[in-house]
Design an enzyme around this catalytic site. Structure first.
Site, PDB file in Angstrom:
ATOM      1  N   ASP A 185      -6.165   5.195   0.772  1.00 43.76           N
ATOM      2  CA  ASP A 185      -6.321   3.865   0.206  1.00 43.76           C
ATOM      3  C   ASP A 185      -7.496   3.150   0.868  1.00 43.76           C
ATOM      4  O   ASP A 185      -8.166   3.681   1.753  1.00 43.76           O
ATOM      5  CB  ASP A 185      -5.002   3.083   0.253  1.00 43.76           C
ATOM      6  CG  ASP A 185      -4.725   2.359   1.560  1.00 43.76           C
ATOM      7  OD1 ASP A 185      -5.547   2.414   2.478  1.00 43.76           O
ATOM      8  OD2 ASP A 185      -3.655   1.726   1.661  1.00 43.76           O
ATOM      9  N   HIS A 209       0.832  -1.207   0.000  1.00 42.43           N
ATOM     10  CA  HIS A 209       0.000   0.000   0.000  1.00 42.43           C
ATOM     11  C   HIS A 209       0.868   1.259   0.000  1.00 42.43           C
ATOM     12  O   HIS A 209       0.598   2.212  -0.732  1.00 42.43           O
ATOM     13  CB  HIS A 209      -0.923  -0.006   1.222  1.00 42.43           C
ATOM     14  CG  HIS A 209      -1.924  -1.103   1.199  1.00 42.43           C
ATOM     15  ND1 HIS A 209      -3.210  -0.934   0.752  1.00 42.43           N
ATOM     16  CD2 HIS A 209      -1.827  -2.404   1.565  1.00 42.43           C
ATOM     17  CE1 HIS A 209      -3.862  -2.074   0.843  1.00 42.43           C
ATOM     18  NE2 HIS A 209      -3.044  -2.985   1.334  1.00 42.43           N
TER      19      HIS A 209
END
Length: 485
Positions: free
Chosen positions: A123, A25
């Site tokens: 995210d 991520h």
């Protein structure tokens, strides 16, 4: 106090980027931040979750001289979650609890201190930020660090959960609207068990996706045309309603950190090998094998007699994602767990690197011919961007789904199947056969050619005037128009 240079008078958008934990991520969101600064002339504050951050994450974000001017990392204060999670807490639950506590503790105050923001990019696992940013009137954009196919499933899942009463595992497949069916065996473990806490967390995050102003996707038009078309055009996604999808990838890591002595030795070894002759085996930043499976892998490599670079990590029978929260912090001696004599017998033919490898350097080297990959989305994009075909070895999360797509839709990979297996262990004979097929056979050449086509397509998409460049550029222009004169 957070100090930010006032650039509003120069029509420079100020954007905050917020990643969850995990290198899969952090890396793409950091690359987005760099892209916004370098190519689109934005000012970016990268918000870093410090609670349970790995050593690799800390090194990536805080190594001197690696970030361009205009990009600043802001560490969110650590919080104590020891009473809420343990080493036995499933990974999605542990991530989500961490983020919930970290964001509720400090995100609002940090955003206020940053001043007028044109956007907040988050995210998938940071969906708790939507309520906070709404209170502050900050437009919030979701960044999907996985494939368009996974995004289509994510958007579909809340509705499917309401409609289907049986367990998903009792279905043959899940028919995502206008996409390829997802076989139940390819579903992430977190999605299969609807009673588990991990599923409930995922459902919460997925159900919040419509709150985004836009959804950024780390893919490009030519790689996943069917899934992108489905999300944009099918009536189901219109009814949600789904925010506009902006394919802006592939955003992959570049070599920002100086090479270590081990990296230099690795490159020198590669320089001595023939073209397309080396197989890279690397199973991601957090992936681990069982002791039995690692033994079979080592024997398969040795029997294949192909050149290789093996990123070796201490095996564990507990979890395939056993290193997720400890990337870069393990002590590793391959002699302690690889088959006896393996290192001596493969000396000169293979190179064993403990824990970590300069993956991008290896993938772009002309000697590298194929990649045994866990099929994390970042590694997939890196492999395709350097025209390297893959042998799939998915471990957890959406990796099995990615592997099937690479084989059946994209045509750049082959699965490790087709021979005797004991339980979930792939035998050495299968591994040997598949390695030889990819490294020496016609099928490997065809996959390498297809990867080369996609490499050219990716470069075109990212270039000025390309689909990914223009998709991001249009959003930046919207931000600029909203800056007060």
């Amino acid at each position: 106090m957070v100090k930010v240079e006032d650039k509003t008078s120069m029509k420079v958008p100020h954007v905050a980027v917020l990643s969850s934990l995990g290198m899969g991520h952090v890396i793409p969101l950091l690359e987005l931040a760099k892209c916004l600064v370098v190519h689109h002339h934005c000012h970016v504050s990268f918000l870093n979750i410090t609670t349970e951050a790995s050593a690799a994450q800390n090194e990536l974000l805080h190594s001197p001289g690696t970030l361009p001017p205009g990009l600043h990392v802001i560490d969110l204060p650590p919080v104590d979650i020891s009473s809420l999670v343990s080493d036995e807490t499933p990974i999605v639950s542990r991530l989500s609890i961490n983020l919930q506590e970290s964001l509720s503790y400090s995100l609002k105050s940090v955003l206020i201190e940053l001043g007028k923001l044109q956007a907040l990019v988050i995210d998938l696992f940071c969906s708790q930020a939507f309520e906070i940013s709404k209170d502050l009137s900050v437009p919030t954009y979701s960044f999907c660090t996985a494939s368009a196919a996974f995004l289509a499933l994510s958007l579909y899942l809340p509705g499917l959960d309401r409609e289907v009463e049986c367990e998903f595992i009792d279905l043959e497949s899940i028919q995502v609207p206008n996409c390829a069916p997802v076989r139940i065996e390819d579903l992430a473990e977190e999605v299969r068990n609807r009673k588990a806490d991990d599923f409930k967390w995922l459902l919460l995050h997925f159900s919040r996706l419509p709150m985004a102003t836009r959804i950024f996707l780390n893919s490009w038009e030519d790689l996943e045309p069917v899934s992108l078309k489905a999300i944009r055009e099918h009536s189901f996604y219109h009814q949600i309603p789904t925010p506009k999808i902006c394919a802006i990838g592939p955003l992959i890591k570049h070599d920002d950190v100086a090479m270590t002595e081990a990296d230099v030795e690795c490159q020198a070894w590669l320089d001595k090998q023939p073209l397309d002759s080396v197989l890279l085996i690397a199973l991601g930043s957090g992936g681990t094998l069982t002791a039995a499976q690692l033994t079979e892998l080592a024997w398969g490599l040795e029997l294949s007699r192909q050149r290789f670079i093996l990123v070796a990590r201490k095996p564990t029978d507990a979890s395939a994602s056993g290193m997720f929260f400890n990337v870069g912090g393990d002590v590793n001696d391959p002699k302690a767990y690889l088959p006896e004599g393996f290192l001596e017998r493969t000396k000169g033919v293979g190179l064993v690197l403990p824990s970590w490898a300069p993956q991008l350097m290896v993938l772009r080297h002309p000697s590298t011919g194929a990649f045994i990959s866990h099929c994390g989305w970042n590694s997939i994009l890196e492999s395709i961007s350097h025209d390297v075909p893959m042998i799939t070895w998915p471990l957890y999360a959406e990796q099995r789904m990615n592997a099937t797509m690479l084989v059946e839709e994209v045509g750049v990979a082959v699965k490790l199947t087709g021979g005797p297996e004991k339980g979930n262990i792939v035998g050495r004979e299968v591994i040997e056969r598949v390695i030889r097929m990819v490294m020496k056979g016609d099928e490997g050449k065809m996959m390498r050619d297809r990867a080369g086509e996609l490499k050219d397509s990716a470069q075109k998409a990212l270039s000025f005037g390309g689909s990914s460049y223009e998709s991001l550029s249009c959003v930046v222009e919207e931000w600029k128009k909203k800056i007060m004169p």
